[in-house]
Design an enzyme around this catalytic site. Structure first.
Site, short mmCIF file in Angstrom:
data_model
loop_
_atom_site.label_atom_id
_atom_site.label_comp_id
_atom_site.label_asym_id
_atom_site.label_seq_id
_atom_site.Cartn_x
_atom_site.Cartn_y
_atom_site.Cartn_z
N GLU A 160 0.83 -1.21 0.00
CA GLU A 160 0.00 0.00 0.00
C GLU A 160 0.86 1.25 0.00
OE1 GLU A 160 -2.36 3.38 1.73
OE2 GLU A 160 -0.54 2.43 2.52
N GLU A 175 -7.50 1.25 8.08
CA GLU A 175 -6.27 2.05 7.97
C GLU A 175 -5.96 2.74 9.29
OE1 GLU A 175 -3.68 2.96 6.64
OE2 GLU A 175 -3.68 2.42 4.52
#
Length: 842
Positions: free
Chosen positions: A207, A234
């Site tokens: 990511e 997240e």
């Protein structure tokens, strides 16, 4: 004298309203910072059922962030995390198979280790950017009832295993990895549980290199087409409740309303989608390539540690993992249950735009409210019509009142900006609020927002109602903030006119108490998480006017939380108002004096420094590049001190222009635009032999299958980039590209291009296929390429254990890091990267 009389003075009135002024924010803050009790046991002692265990989640996070360490894509540690994740997925699968054998339940757990290569376009900060990745991996676990029908529609949950340059990533995003693993355990071990729809757990492995892992899954995994919705987990902080900051379908918002402790607002959604926050998540890839709706959820409190060395388990607040884990588990259970809306969210594939969500939602205390935009228009329109009717007898006065309110709002926004300019430009103490946290910024800029405010009560009602209705007509759900403020003020004015006043035209203190309580409560609930995110991140926007941005933000949010401050100030006449202005002015000046003496940074609110040790294999020069991501004072002096102690008195630090042609900072492009760089020449050891130009280890760009067609005016070739021992390579070049293997839409002109690479450990070659327009007049002299990469063994402190293999860069970094700790008292977090760069005409 009773509260129904308006004749009390300012001091006595404030004392009377004091309980309300204190109670509303107290309740809001208590609610905001409330977290569940962390659980250590795997099962609930009362029910003997499996439960989310914070201790287990943090154990996973600690192993990833500290035992394995800095998991930057392409490093050895990244490969270790990949192997560990495969072990955890296979252990979960074995447990699932055991449960099926012992209970006969309809349950199946499948595991994939996906590996693949690809390219994708990743525009950022108005820059066109391209990504190429080789042999990257994802670990995927699918939990279903084992039937084809049960696998037809799936919920995707995503967290990323990698960490950024260089950060241990305990919160970002190891804690989310642990939460997903624990959710699998709880679901599988819960007697009788069997999903009607599959849950796919994606542990994506790239990511931070601009969402390569999620792109790989979305475009190449065989079960990606079954995904109907996504929940992305997240972190941009390490404390507090996780925030729902992006939602893209009404069905998913409705599902979120069933979690134990919802925390999200349409306001956060609108702010994120506006692009004001220069941040992005894997959610972008799922939207673009799977065209699925979903929820983007993140831990955001104390984001001073975001992408820093201190993103460690010890700095994650107790209860954070428990809260996020229990909410995530509730979402999975709801969306995989019979009757779920999941099958309705059919994946039409990329290119088929889904209908934009038209729902207002917000959490207020322990309740979650949601209603459609059509309902919002009716509600807000009714409020506006009622406000117009209520104030109709005095419309002429309200016109003057609204003018006064407008002047007051301009003053409340302008005065804090004057303070910000004085602090930054005159006193040279910009960002003095940074080390004190988000409440320090509120204390500095808060008092001055009340200066010059005077108007009448009813004008506020009209303005709030008009703002709610007008903004909602534009399709902006955040109009709800004005409705929530305007409704109680309207109600208090109506009650005042009917039952509270003793003489016509007077406003009772009860009206202020009743009208102000809910706006102050909701305003606090909006302000605190907003400044929690904006204050730390604004302090890293380079030369942007951080002081003015924060001052304006606090002024706006403060005026929304205290909408009745203006009529309240008008209540006591000119002399009382002048005294209040004087007191607030003195308080503001005193605040400025206090803040002017404060240090901008401390050991938990650090300055982020970027340091590159760069070896140029073309010129054979070595340079130290230093940059900061903030506009705080003292950076130039720090650079000069580093230059003196590490490069010698005869060397000077040279400020460098940051633009698209500054290829020395291409590893951080386009974020590099925020940096203020200096370049320092370093002496080179006469006995040094560069390993980056030797046969078999050289960093090289070569043209393969090179064909020039003079008749067509084109040249086609495959650019081969060999980078043994280097990661995150970047090439930059100028050309009129007609066709390439990156996308079908290269710029239709001569332009600057940046292509960034991220690959699995020891994947040392990648290629770019190009067809370019020849320059007018012939074949030309080739295309000039700038190239740069990071030394896999030269990133401090991530590679401290193998520092002897990092060459001159690690020798310097070890000394420089210790120097910074001593000289700055631990107030600097330095990203120290060894780089190799050069240029070649191909």
């Amino acid at each position: 004298m009773s509260l129904l009389s308006p004749k009390w003075g300012l001091g006595r009135s404030l004392v009377a309203l004091g309980p309300m002024l204190l109670l509303a924010p107290f309740i809001a803050l208590k609610q905001h910072y409330s977290l569940p009790e962390p659980q250590t046991a795997l099962t609930d002692a009362r029910t003997d059922l499996p439960q989310i265990s914070e201790a287990r989640i943090l154990g996973f996070a600690k192993h990833l962030s500290e035992d394995i360490g800095y998991r930057t894509v392409g490093t050895y540690e990244h490969a270790l995390a990949d192997a560990w994740m495969v072990e955890q997925a296979e252990a979960a699968q074995r447990n699932c198979e055991r449960v099926v054998r012992e209970s006969g339940r309809k349950l199946e757990c499948e595991v994939w280790r996906q590996q693949g290569s690809g390219t994708h376009r990743f525009d950022m900060m108005s820059k066109r950017l391209y990504k190429s990745y080789q042999n990257l991996t994802n670990i995927v676990v699918r939990v279903s009832d084992g039937t084809p029908a049960g696998k037809e529609h799936a919920l995707l949950l995503n967290a990323h295993l990698d960490s950024t340059l260089p950060s241990p990533g305990a919160a970002d995003d190891a804690i989310s990895v642990g939460i997903m693993l624990d959710c699998i355990r709880v679901l599988v071990d819960t007697p009788g549980w069997s999903p009607a729809h599959a849950a796919i757990f994606l542990f994506n492995h790239a990511e931070e290199s601009l969402q390569d892992g999620s792109h790989l899954f979305s475009t190449q995994h065989p079960v990606a087409h079954t995904v109907r919705a996504v929940i992305n987990l997240e972190a941009a902080g390490s404390t507090g409740r996780e925030l729902l900051f992006q939602a893209t379908s009404e069905e998913m918002v409705e599902a979120y309303s069933h979690v134990p402790r919802p925390f999200g607002t349409i306001f956060a959604n609108d702010v994120f989608n506006s692009g004001v926050l220069l941040s992005d998540t894997d959610f972008r890839q799922f939207e673009e390539y799977l065209n699925v709706p979903g929820l983007d959820i993140a831990i955001v409190g104390n984001s001073y540690l975001y992408h820093m060395r201190k993103d460690l388990v010890e700095n994650i607040e107790a209860g954070v993992a428990q809260n996020m884990g229990e909410n995530t588990l509730a979402l999975i259970r709801h969306l995989t249950a019979p009757g779920s809306a999941l099958p309705q969210l059919i994946n039409d594939g990329p290119g088929h735009k889904k209908k934009k969500m038209q729902m207002v939602y917000f959490g207020l205390m322990s309740h979650f409210f949601m209603y459609r935009f059509a309902t919002a228009k009716v509600l807000y329109g009714a409020l506006l019509a009622s406000a117009l009717a209520l104030t109709r007898p005095v419309w002429g006065e309200q016109a003057r009142g609204m003018l006064a309110v407008g002047v007051g709002i301009v003053g409340s926004m302008g005065a804090p900006n004057v303070v910000a300019l004085v602090m930054h430009r005159v006193l040279g103490k910009g960002m003095s609020w940074f080390a004190g946290g988000h409440f320090a910024a509120i204390r500095l800029y808060g008092p001055v927002t009340l200066l010059d405010e005077k108007s009448v009560y009813a004008a506020i009602v009209l303005l709030q109602a008009a703002a709610a209705f007008g903004i909602q007509l534009l399709g902006v759900g955040s109009a709800a903030a004005f409705f929530i403020s305007g409704l109680p003020i309207f109600g208090s004015l109506l009650l005042n006119n009917v039952a509270l006043t003793t003489r016509k035209g007077e406003v009772s203190l009860w009206a202020y108490a009743l009208g102000q309580f809910l706006p102050l409560l909701t305003g606090t609930l909006i302000m605190v998480p907003t400044v929690e995110v904006f204050v730390p991140l604004t302090g890293r926007l380079g030369n942007a006017p951080a002081d003015n941005i924060v001052a304006t933000l606090i002024a706006f949010l403060g005026s929304q939380a205290l909408p009745l401050a203006i009529p309240f100030a008008h209540r006591f006449g000119r002399k009382a108002l002048q005294k209040a202005v004087l007191v607030l002015t003195v308080a503001t000046v005193a605040n400025m004096a206090i803040y002017a003496r404060r240090d901008v940074f401390d050991d938990m609110h650090q300055k982020r420094l970027f340091v590159l040790h760069l070896e140029n294999v073309t010129t054979h020069e070595h340079h130290l590049h230093i940059a900061a991501a903030d506009g705080a004072p003292g950076f130039h002096e720090l650079v000069q001190a580093i230059t003196s102690d590490f490069a010698g008195l005869q060397t000077s630090a040279v400020p460098v222009v940051m633009d698209d042609y500054n290829s020395d900072w291409d590893p951080l492009y386009p974020f590099s635009a925020f940096l203020s760089p200096y370049k320092i020449e370093l002496p080179t050891d006469t006995g040094y032999a560069s390993p980056w130009i030797a046969p078999g280890t050289s960093f090289a760009l070569t043209a393969v299958n090179d064909v020039t067609d003079l008749a067509a005016g084109t040249r086609s070739f495959t650019l081969q980039v060999d980078h043994p021992g280097l990661i995150w390579t970047v090439i930059a070049f100028d050309a009129h590209v007609l066709k390439w293997n990156l996308d079908n839409n290269p710029p239709a002109e001569f332009a600057r291009h940046h292509v960034k690479e991220a690959s699995y450990y020891k994947a040392d070659t990648w290629t770019l296929e190009l067809i370019v327009q020849l320059p007018a007049g012939g074949a030309g002299e080739g295309i000039a390429f700038n190239f740069i990469g990071l030394q896999e063994k030269a990133m401090w402190p991530g590679k401290r254990a193998v520092k002897a293999q990092g060459g001159p860069a690690m020798v310097l970094f070890e000394r420089l890091d210790a120097w910074l700790e001593e000289k700055t008292g631990g107030t600097v977090d330095a990203t120290l990267l060894g780089c190799v760069a050069g240029s070649v005409v191909v």
